[in-house]
Design an enzyme around this catalytic site. Structure first.
Site: not given
Lengths: 207, 207, 207, 207, 207, 207, 207, 207
Positions: C115, C118-120
């Site tokens: 998401v 978070v992951c970006l």
């Protein structure tokens, strides 16, 4: 249909609740309401039934497959078996399901389903044809997007189904705060209409 | 400020959570998010802190009056005392509050408040001035309407506050699914991001 | 940072694309964009990279578990291996991942993640700190809801990340319709910007 | 600018309120907020100033023409003269207006204007250049549509203006519920934040 | 950059308007604003330039192909030639275009483009690098959807571009209703801000 | 009309699909749904028909002119000829079209058209008058904006047309997952309801 | 029912207004309209009744408890007693309430209630059954969210209730600006339709 | 009413257009649609009537007062006198107005009014009662906000009025592109459906 058809009310004695295909693999695909709001509405409806010991019929479509199991919270609350259908999309096509509804002897069906345009719509249409009085609980059902919800509301209404919402069902059955189930239903209402719950918190903190 | 300021991460050892004025008399007045979604976000943030035993500071403004008590769920989960302020709007103006923050010895403050444009904004600005690194958790705070939220985000960012969200805070602290708190935090995440919880239900039903 | 930092452009020679955690178990949980629109954006970005043979790094977080596999379409199009992380939430914490980025020798990273918050966000912050120039492709990333997207855009921008969109990335790299990759990229653009594709259909039907 | 610039607070002694061009012929043309909500916000801001006897400067552009008079409620509440400008669009270009601001001897200007992208933006930029600290009250200003509001917020923030909202201004000045103006400002807050007013109604009904 | 950079104003003598790629084949593909509203904004901006004889530079990308011709209304109003680019996406890469801008001898560029994230963004970044002061007219530009607009506003602002809107540009240049161009610009404003035009209708009907 | 009219279901044997004027020159003008979502819905409906070899009638209005050709994907999938109308707006006024419908011998018409308020509405009304049972597929049709869609839904429903959506049509015809076409239709459903497709991806990756 | 049922109009002689459960503890829980807009609508409706001395019946459900008192403004304006119900949810179940309606001798009931899906819906259905002509004032009622409002509008309409809005009621009763109550009702209209009030301000300022 | 009532079509010979109270003092007060979009719709409807010489009846309520004159564009296009009413709110109560409608000898009334819930609703109900077939053009009418529009659509439909939109009316009357008025109506359609106009621009630029 006379106008009375639309003005008779639900009672603890004349209604049955059916939850159709509230399965976790389907629920991730919905898009007409925030998922947290929908979950809360569903639990509000299920807890309403529990509070008054309303007969309930829960069914699922191929729960071993991608559709997944019925939301565990529903099963936990209602403590009922799930009628697993082997392939019928319209739950009304399942003899086991139809019999379960009929066995309650009640003619008013409170019905919610995932997705609204399929699992709620088709059995609602079938039940109307057989003379049942169907209450389609739109906000405890869910579908792909808001337009699909709007379209399905029109088709349900056109066929004589009453569209409704979970809190309206609760209040319709409760009837009077002094009734046998008044307190229990009041608690359900406060728990699942978030701000009304805060009102309760403030009120009793002050008492 | 160097760019590093914006790229350092939260850890279980460098942060403190503070919940400011999440009182039931204020929460009914909010309008920038669905109340059920906001409540779920708040509980997600509080449960994150609990799962890792993060130091927490909870405060309330005149809870005996119309503002009402802190949401009972927050107090239940954190099992902490509430610092009741007698009149200071900016919590940072309360010596008891400031001392509680300082006593943790931590320089990164995860901060949420009701309402965003007052109870979150003012202490965030004060803490920045004293050299703290402030994480303003926008989706566990709430205010009158969406425009007020948007305006306050700009003012916070302009002053050097980092705006963030509860699930981002959880993931930033968790850091690694194999960490000591990985499982506990994973459970919090699943419980409060509704659809991700359904994914878990489907997955483990199949296992 | 000088103003030039913000006016240098992407080229086929200075950029690497990284797709972080576009896994089917995560993608069902998103809520900031219509899922069909998001999928189309993601494929637009991936096809852009393929059309110009841009180096790509694809990673996934625990794909054997509930997060599920990377979208099969991404793997099919890029024909690249997926770097599976064993637990690190921030992909930059994975040595294999960092090395894959570094091995390209490029300093501009086109980054998308699921998401967004978070992951970006986390690897974007880490990469900025190490001197990379990060392009965060917001519309090929996704998260829980629109507010989380808005908040994350502020935090990315504050840290010096450039926020962008997939079609802007395509055009920035294409630079000139007469360039070597002009036709291939034009086809990608027409295929994934639906109405511009219809314009092409009408135009060439008439020719 | 140091970070302190963004963390100093408004007080009853350091601020002046200016209302620019809240004229009925302009207000019918607005479209970024429901007109009833905007009117309520404007009255909230004006009543805040009145409650604490804050210096105020009200101006209008060609009120004899189509722009019409200043909202009568503003004049009634503030009991101040309106500085009528003969043609200057940027109020700061009016010597009478500038002198009125300067005569207050205060360096923090709480500014609202119709329309946001003209009558608020231009004097805000001019005042910043002359060293004032400007608070642009976005929700007591109004403009053609939401996009224009969003764009103007960016341009104001970029130039160092603080964007804010009327209730945040009230709370920033109030500072403490026990202050001299605590009760008066509390009444303004309750009157213009509709639901918080209901909370008060419920609370005192019970007392 | 000093704060003055953001507070200098447009005048009839220091600005040039450039309209980039407002071509009918592109305009059908837009989705961030109602097409009728966007067309009206564009004509408002173009008529502003015409009313004051502002230098204008109009360019198009491959107008013989699917992108189609520049909106006929723009050409009719401005009576200017269109600089047709053979393939450069960033108009600034066209020597003819750059020279046309430079030939005006003006350092403030009022810039609109279709699509915002490409045809406005790239030349805006290039012009900033060369020391121009760029006003990006967001509501006379258009792009695929609202998220792309929001993202591009952030990237423009980050690079030092001023984002603005057509009516704000008109008012910034007009400066005073009594100026040479006051009446002409007032007419443009009334014609293109629909409700303000109705106010004029009502006012003069009564006179 | 008896209530049964609204509860009879579509089958592979009693229905015909007609696609009216899904031409690329018209589709760029639509505004009631995101174009990528609409395109996906249309292909979902067309692939449904193909999967079960449903009779189909496709028509276009002046495809040599600005309206352009029928979306190439529709023709490719259905492999059917397009009945080109020379000028009739209401397809039912075309003898060739009416005959094509009648030749199928089916009385239930699944109908989609561009634009909803013209090309779907008029033939739906004409077909109802001649005793057909019409299913207007709202989400595989499109029009200028959402209000026009809402208004047209009311007018269709008032006249006795059933409004529906593409996925509901698919499920209504499928009837049972074990039916002859169950697998083929399941694949169509997964391909065009994006998130349900991800559920399938996750499920079968684990198997 | 003949079509005339839907075309008869309200007059000062044939109608009664009833306000059901507009209590401050309930009003904080609403979410289908901005609270300031709703309050303004309610006061518009109540002032309409006052201006023409329309009979009114006001009732409340357990006002000593969390539901709180009726909005003080309603009581102040109407100067009427509140019929306090001891527990009946459907006001029609209260003999005191039913008698109060019947005592007016009027057959057209203008009805508003909080919440729409309960306190307005149920008595509306009951009154229809007893032959009353019910006008459900949707915008002076309120409920949990917009979807619940939409669903309830369908159920009301299906049962033969006329849905309406407060300003439509005012105009229906006023009938002619020259009527006895024309001026008084015109003032109510101007006061509560904010922009129409500004039109009045501008007009009379010029006179 | 038989089903045919809903399937008969408008022709140049059976219809009359009436525009009720499109006065500039009222139009500034509307809020259910962007004012520029509404104005364009109104002109589209009026130009449709002009193109085919449809009989038209235009009326205004007290145009000397705050309501102001009928939009000058309507009068210019239709070149008709305005029937000024001295006080009647329902235009049907004006003998002059009723006679003007009756004098056309046509039984299908295309009706638009400002505001929808009053000036359109009441004469529509009156005309239905007298046996007219009423087409209420929702998107060429306007009212306070979207909810009022939605509610009024229900009440109109319930009474047997057909709700419609301006472009649907145009197409219903045009019937065939080869008809006498085909080209003229085609031009109106292109001029007022903005993107369809761009399609025409692109098409003929290429020819």
């Amino acid at each position: 249909m006379n106008s009375k058809r639309y003005s008779e009310f639900l009672t603890t004695d004349n209604a049955v609740l059916t939850m159709i295909d509230h399965q976790t693999g389907l629920m991730v695909a919905l898009g007409d309401e925030h998922p947290t709001v929908l979950k809360n509405n569903i639990l509000g409806l299920v807890n309403t039934a529990k509070a008054i010991n309303l007969p309930t019929v829960v069914t699922a479509s191929l729960p071993e497959g991608p559709n997944g199991p019925v939301m565990p919270e529903i099963v936990d609350i209602l403590q009922t078996e799930v009628i697993e259908r082997e392939g019928q999309i319209n739950a009304w096509d399942s003899e086991a399901y139809r019999n379960a509804i009929k066995a309650t002897g009640r003619k008013k069906i409170i019905m919610a389903g995932i997705v609204t345009d399929v699992c709620l719509l088709f059995p609602a249409l079938s039940a109307i044809e057989e003379g049942y009085n169907v209450y389609a609980v739109i906000d405890a059902s869910g579908t792909w997007n808001k337009t699909v919800q709007e379209v399905t509301i029109q088709r349900l209404t056109q066929a004589g189904v009453k569209v409704t919402t979970w809190a309206s069902v609760l209040a319709e059955i409760m009837n009077d705060w002094r009734s046998e189930h008044g307190e229990a239903l009041g608690n359900v209402l406060a728990s699942h209409t978030t701000k009304y719950g805060y009102v309760m918190n403030s009120y009793f903190a002050k008492s």
